[in-house]
Design a protein around this motif. Structure first.
Motif, PDB file in Angstrom:
ATOM      1  N   TYR A 100     -19.768  46.000  38.415  1.00  0.00           N
ATOM      2  CA  TYR A 100     -19.767  44.784  39.219  1.00  0.00           C
ATOM      3  C   TYR A 100     -20.910  44.853  40.222  1.00  0.00           C
ATOM      4  CZ  TYR A 100     -18.509  41.502  42.868  1.00  0.00           C
ATOM      5  OH  TYR A 100     -18.553  40.496  43.795  1.00  0.00           O
ATOM      6  N   ASP A 101     -21.654  43.757  40.365  1.00  0.00           N
ATOM      7  CA  ASP A 101     -22.832  43.777  41.234  1.00  0.00           C
ATOM      8  C   ASP A 101     -22.807  42.657  42.269  1.00  0.00           C
ATOM      9  OD1 ASP A 101     -23.224  41.655  39.535  1.00  0.00           O
ATOM     10  OD2 ASP A 101     -25.267  42.182  38.968  1.00  0.00           O
ATOM     11  N   GLY A 102     -21.634  42.282  42.721  1.00  0.00           N
ATOM     12  CA  GLY A 102     -21.526  41.214  43.702  1.00  0.00           C
ATOM     13  C   GLY A 102     -22.000  41.629  45.084  1.00  0.00           C
ATOM     14  N   PHE A 103     -22.177  40.644  45.950  1.00  0.00           N
ATOM     15  CA  PHE A 103     -22.733  40.892  47.280  1.00  0.00           C
ATOM     16  C   PHE A 103     -21.862  41.826  48.097  1.00  0.00           C
ATOM     17  CE2 PHE A 103     -23.453  39.943  51.753  1.00  0.00           C
ATOM     18  CZ  PHE A 103     -24.824  40.028  51.825  1.00  0.00           C
ATOM     19  N   GLN A 104     -20.527  41.735  47.928  1.00  0.00           N
ATOM     20  CA  GLN A 104     -19.643  42.557  48.752  1.00  0.00           C
ATOM     21  C   GLN A 104     -19.531  43.983  48.237  1.00  0.00           C
ATOM     22  OE1 GLN A 104     -18.626  39.919  46.951  1.00  0.00           O
ATOM     23  NE2 GLN A 104     -16.620  40.214  46.036  1.00  0.00           N
ATOM     24  N   GLY A 105     -20.110  44.303  47.084  1.00  0.00           N
ATOM     25  CA  GLY A 105     -20.164  45.667  46.603  1.00  0.00           C
ATOM     26  C   GLY A 105     -18.959  46.110  45.805  1.00  0.00           C
ATOM     27  N   GLY A 106     -17.797  45.583  46.082  1.00  0.00           N
ATOM     28  CA  GLY A 106     -16.589  45.987  45.379  1.00  0.00           C
ATOM     29  C   GLY A 106     -15.361  45.377  46.016  1.00  0.00           C
ATOM     30  N   ASN A 107     -14.214  45.939  45.721  1.00  0.00           N
ATOM     31  CA  ASN A 107     -12.954  45.416  46.234  1.00  0.00           C
ATOM     32  C   ASN A 107     -12.343  46.348  47.268  1.00  0.00           C
ATOM     33  OD1 ASN A 107     -13.009  43.103  44.682  1.00  0.00           O
ATOM     34  ND2 ASN A 107     -11.808  43.983  43.010  1.00  0.00           N
ATOM     35  N   VAL A 108     -11.425  45.821  48.046  1.00  0.00           N
ATOM     36  CA  VAL A 108     -10.697  46.585  49.059  1.00  0.00           C
ATOM     37  C   VAL A 108      -9.209  46.356  48.827  1.00  0.00           C
ATOM     38  CG1 VAL A 108     -10.226  46.859  51.515  1.00  0.00           C
ATOM     39  CG2 VAL A 108     -12.561  46.383  50.746  1.00  0.00           C
ATOM     40  N   PHE A 109      -8.462  47.462  48.697  1.00  0.00           N
ATOM     41  CA  PHE A 109      -7.017  47.373  48.503  1.00  0.00           C
ATOM     42  C   PHE A 109      -6.314  48.380  49.396  1.00  0.00           C
ATOM     43  CE2 PHE A 109      -8.695  46.302  44.211  1.00  0.00           C
ATOM     44  CZ  PHE A 109      -8.201  45.009  44.107  1.00  0.00           C
ATOM     45  N   ALA A 110      -5.120  48.040  49.825  1.00  0.00           N
ATOM     46  CA  ALA A 110      -4.220  49.029  50.408  1.00  0.00           C
ATOM     47  C   ALA A 110      -3.586  49.811  49.268  1.00  0.00           C
ATOM     48  CB  ALA A 110      -3.149  48.344  51.251  1.00  0.00           C
ATOM     49  N   LEU A 111      -3.123  51.019  49.560  1.00  0.00           N
ATOM     50  CA  LEU A 111      -2.606  51.875  48.501  1.00  0.00           C
ATOM     51  C   LEU A 111      -1.316  51.355  47.877  1.00  0.00           C
ATOM     52  CD1 LEU A 111      -3.302  55.407  49.984  1.00  0.00           C
ATOM     53  CD2 LEU A 111      -4.296  54.440  47.897  1.00  0.00           C
ATOM     54  N   MET A 161     -26.101  56.992  50.930  1.00  0.00           N
ATOM     55  CA  MET A 161     -26.254  55.881  49.993  1.00  0.00           C
ATOM     56  C   MET A 161     -26.425  54.558  50.732  1.00  0.00           C
ATOM     57  SD  MET A 161     -23.754  56.897  46.806  1.00  0.00           S
ATOM     58  CE  MET A 161     -22.215  56.911  47.741  1.00  0.00           C
ATOM     59  N   GLU A 162     -25.712  54.404  51.838  1.00  0.00           N
ATOM     60  CA  GLU A 162     -25.812  53.162  52.611  1.00  0.00           C
ATOM     61  C   GLU A 162     -27.240  52.921  53.079  1.00  0.00           C
ATOM     62  OE1 GLU A 162     -24.017  51.116  56.699  1.00  0.00           O
ATOM     63  OE2 GLU A 162     -23.751  53.263  56.336  1.00  0.00           O
ATOM     64  N   TYR A 163     -27.909  53.963  53.575  1.00  0.00           N
ATOM     65  CA  TYR A 163     -29.233  53.808  54.175  1.00  0.00           C
ATOM     66  C   TYR A 163     -30.378  54.175  53.239  1.00  0.00           C
ATOM     67  CZ  TYR A 163     -26.919  53.104  58.648  1.00  0.00           C
ATOM     68  OH  TYR A 163     -26.152  52.599  59.676  1.00  0.00           O
ATOM     69  N   SER A 164     -30.085  54.353  51.953  1.00  0.00           N
ATOM     70  CA  SER A 164     -31.129  54.818  51.037  1.00  0.00           C
ATOM     71  C   SER A 164     -32.284  53.834  50.913  1.00  0.00           C
ATOM     72  CB  SER A 164     -30.522  55.083  49.659  1.00  0.00           C
ATOM     73  OG  SER A 164     -30.017  53.896  49.091  1.00  0.00           O
ATOM     74  N   ALA A 165     -32.023  52.562  51.141  1.00  0.00           N
ATOM     75  CA  ALA A 165     -33.074  51.555  50.998  1.00  0.00           C
ATOM     76  C   ALA A 165     -33.871  51.332  52.280  1.00  0.00           C
ATOM     77  CB  ALA A 165     -32.467  50.230  50.541  1.00  0.00           C
ATOM     78  N   THR A 166     -33.579  52.083  53.325  1.00  0.00           N
ATOM     79  CA  THR A 166     -34.209  51.821  54.618  1.00  0.00           C
ATOM     80  C   THR A 166     -35.261  52.847  55.013  1.00  0.00           C
ATOM     81  OG1 THR A 166     -32.609  53.142  55.889  1.00  0.00           O
ATOM     82  CG2 THR A 166     -32.015  50.844  55.394  1.00  0.00           C
ATOM     83  N   GLY A 167     -35.305  53.984  54.308  1.00  0.00           N
ATOM     84  CA  GLY A 167     -36.214  55.050  54.706  1.00  0.00           C
ATOM     85  C   GLY A 167     -35.676  55.892  55.847  1.00  0.00           C
ATOM     86  N   TYR A 168     -34.427  55.681  56.223  1.00  0.00           N
ATOM     87  CA  TYR A 168     -33.832  56.418  57.340  1.00  0.00           C
ATOM     88  C   TYR A 168     -33.659  57.896  57.002  1.00  0.00           C
ATOM     89  CZ  TYR A 168     -30.615  57.358  61.220  1.00  0.00           C
ATOM     90  OH  TYR A 168     -30.008  57.854  62.342  1.00  0.00           O
ATOM     91  N   PHE A 169     -33.344  58.189  55.719  1.00  0.00           N
ATOM     92  CA  PHE A 169     -33.197  59.565  55.253  1.00  0.00           C
ATOM     93  C   PHE A 169     -34.282  59.888  54.233  1.00  0.00           C
ATOM     94  CE2 PHE A 169     -28.650  58.498  56.209  1.00  0.00           C
ATOM     95  CZ  PHE A 169     -28.480  59.415  57.249  1.00  0.00           C
ATOM     96  N   PRO A 170     -34.665  61.152  54.107  1.00  0.00           N
ATOM     97  CA  PRO A 170     -35.626  61.540  53.065  1.00  0.00           C
ATOM     98  C   PRO A 170     -35.086  61.205  51.672  1.00  0.00           C
ATOM     99  CG  PRO A 170     -35.364  63.317  54.661  1.00  0.00           C
ATOM    100  CD  PRO A 170     -34.296  62.298  54.966  1.00  0.00           C
ATOM    101  N   ALA A 220     -23.146  51.066  50.649  1.00  0.00           N
ATOM    102  CA  ALA A 220     -22.984  52.283  49.851  1.00  0.00           C
ATOM    103  C   ALA A 220     -22.519  51.939  48.442  1.00  0.00           C
ATOM    104  CB  ALA A 220     -22.001  53.234  50.526  1.00  0.00           C
ATOM    105  N   GLU A 221     -21.481  51.122  48.318  1.00  0.00           N
ATOM    106  CA  GLU A 221     -20.979  50.784  46.991  1.00  0.00           C
ATOM    107  C   GLU A 221     -21.948  49.896  46.217  1.00  0.00           C
ATOM    108  OE1 GLU A 221     -17.462  49.372  49.614  1.00  0.00           O
ATOM    109  OE2 GLU A 221     -19.179  50.653  50.012  1.00  0.00           O
TER     110      GLU A 221
END
Length: 267
Positions: A102-113, A237-246, A85-86
Motif C-alpha cells: 500500500y502506498d497511500g499518503f498516510q503510510g498505513g493503518n492504525v489499530f488498537a490491539l 527511516m522517517e528522516y532518510s529523505a532529509t539528509g539528517y542521517f548518513p 517511516a512506514e
C-alpha cells in the motif's frame, strides 16, 4: 547490481519523493507542526483491506501514563515516526522486491490491539513500548494474534523503558521470555545478509540490542516478535529523505526493516 547497492540508490531517491510529498502537503493545506498526527485510530486515515501488504501501527492510550506524556499538543508515543517511516519503508519494499505494498499518503493503518481487523494483517509495529500498557482484552487479543501466526516489531525505546515492555509482555505471553539475538538467526538472512557486528545504529550512543520471542522459547522455531532495544530504526527511516542521517545508517535501518517484513511474510 547487488541488493545493497540498489538499496542505497533507492534511499537516495527518496529525497526527491519526499520533496514531492511536502509540496503536496503545502498545496493541500497540510503544513508542518504535527499536521500528520492523529490521536486515535478513528482519527487516523484508513485504507480498506485489499490483500496488499499494509503497514500497521498499534495504537495505545497513554493519557494516564507518566503524567500524560504525549498529549496536550505533543505527539503520542505510539505515533512516533509516523507516517514517514512506514511510507518510506513501503517504497523501499516495492522498489527492491515483488511485494505489492500500500502506498497511500498516510503510510498505513492504525489499530488498537483489541480491534479484530488486526488479524487481517501479518505484521504489527509498536513504537515506544516503554509507555505501552494494554488492557486485559488487548493483551488477550495480542496473544491470540502472535500465536496464530502474527508478527510484531517493537522499536524506539531504551534504558529503563525495558522494564515496562517486559512487564507487559509477561501479561501477553507469560510462558515466553525474550531471548537476545546473536545475529545468526534466520531473520538476519531473510533478504539481506546482515552482520550485527557492523551495524552502527543505536539510541543516543547506547549499544543497540536485538531480542526476540520464539515459539516455545526455542530459537530454532518461528520467531514471533522482534525487539529493537536502545535503537530507533523508525527514526532513521522517517528522516532518510532529509539528509539528517548518513546514508549508510539509513540503509542499515532499511535492511533491518526489509528483513523483518520478509521474515514475517515467509514464516
Amino acid at each position: 547490481m547487488k541488493r545493497a547497492v540498489v538499496l542505497a540508490a533507492v534511499g537516495l531517491g527518496l529525497i526527491a519523493s519526499a520533496a514531492d510529498v511536502e509540496a503536496q502537503r503545502r498545496r493541500g493545506g497540510r503544513g508542518g507542526g504535527g499536521s500528520d498526527w492523529c490521536y486515535s485510530p478513528e482519527e487516523c486515515p484508513r485504507t480498506p483491506y485489499d490483500g496488499r501488504f499494509t503497514f500497521v501501527r498499534v495504537y495505545f492510550d497513554t493519557r494516564g501514563s507518566l503524567g500524560g506524556y504525549g498529549f496536550g499538543g505533543g505527539e503520542p508515543p505510539w505515533h512516533h515516526d509516523r507516517p514517514d517511516a512506514e511510507r518510506n519503508l513501503s517504497s523501499i519494499l516495492r522498489e527492491i522486491s515483488f511485494l505489492d505494498t500500500y502506498d497511500g499518503f498516510q503510510g498505513g493503518n492504525v489499530f488498537a490491539l483489541d480491534d479484530p481487523e488486526i488479524f487481517r494483517y501479518p505484521v504489527l509495529w509498536i513504537a515506544e513500548p516503554g509507555f505501552w500498557a494494554p488492557t486485559d482484552e488487548q493483551a488477550e487479543a495480542f496473544r491470540a494474534y502472535l500465536l496464530k501466526g502474527g508478527f510484531a516489531i517493537f522499536d524506539d525505546f531504551s534504558d529503563g523503558h525495558w522494564y515496562n515492555f517486559e512487564l507487559q509482555m509477561r501479561r501477553v505471553l507469560p510462558e515466553h521470555r525474550p531471548i537476545r539475538l546473536t545475529g545468526e538467526e534466520p531473520i538476519f538472512r531473510a533478504f539481506f545478509d546482515i552482520d550485527l557486528a557492523t551495524l552502527a545504529l543505536n539510541e543516543d550512543q547506547r549499544g543497540a540490542e536485538y531480542w526476540g520471542f520464539f515459539e516455545d522459547n526455542d530459537p530454532t522455531k518461528r520467531q514471533i516478535a522482534m525487539i529493537n532495544y536502545n535503537n530507533d530504526i523508525g527514526e532513521f527511516m522517517e528522516y532518510s529523505a532529509t539528509g539528517y542521517f548518513p546514508v549508510d545508517l539509513t540503509n542499515d535501518a532499511y535492511k533491518l526493516g526489509v528483513n523483518y517484513i520478509m521474515y514475517a511474510l515467509t514464516h
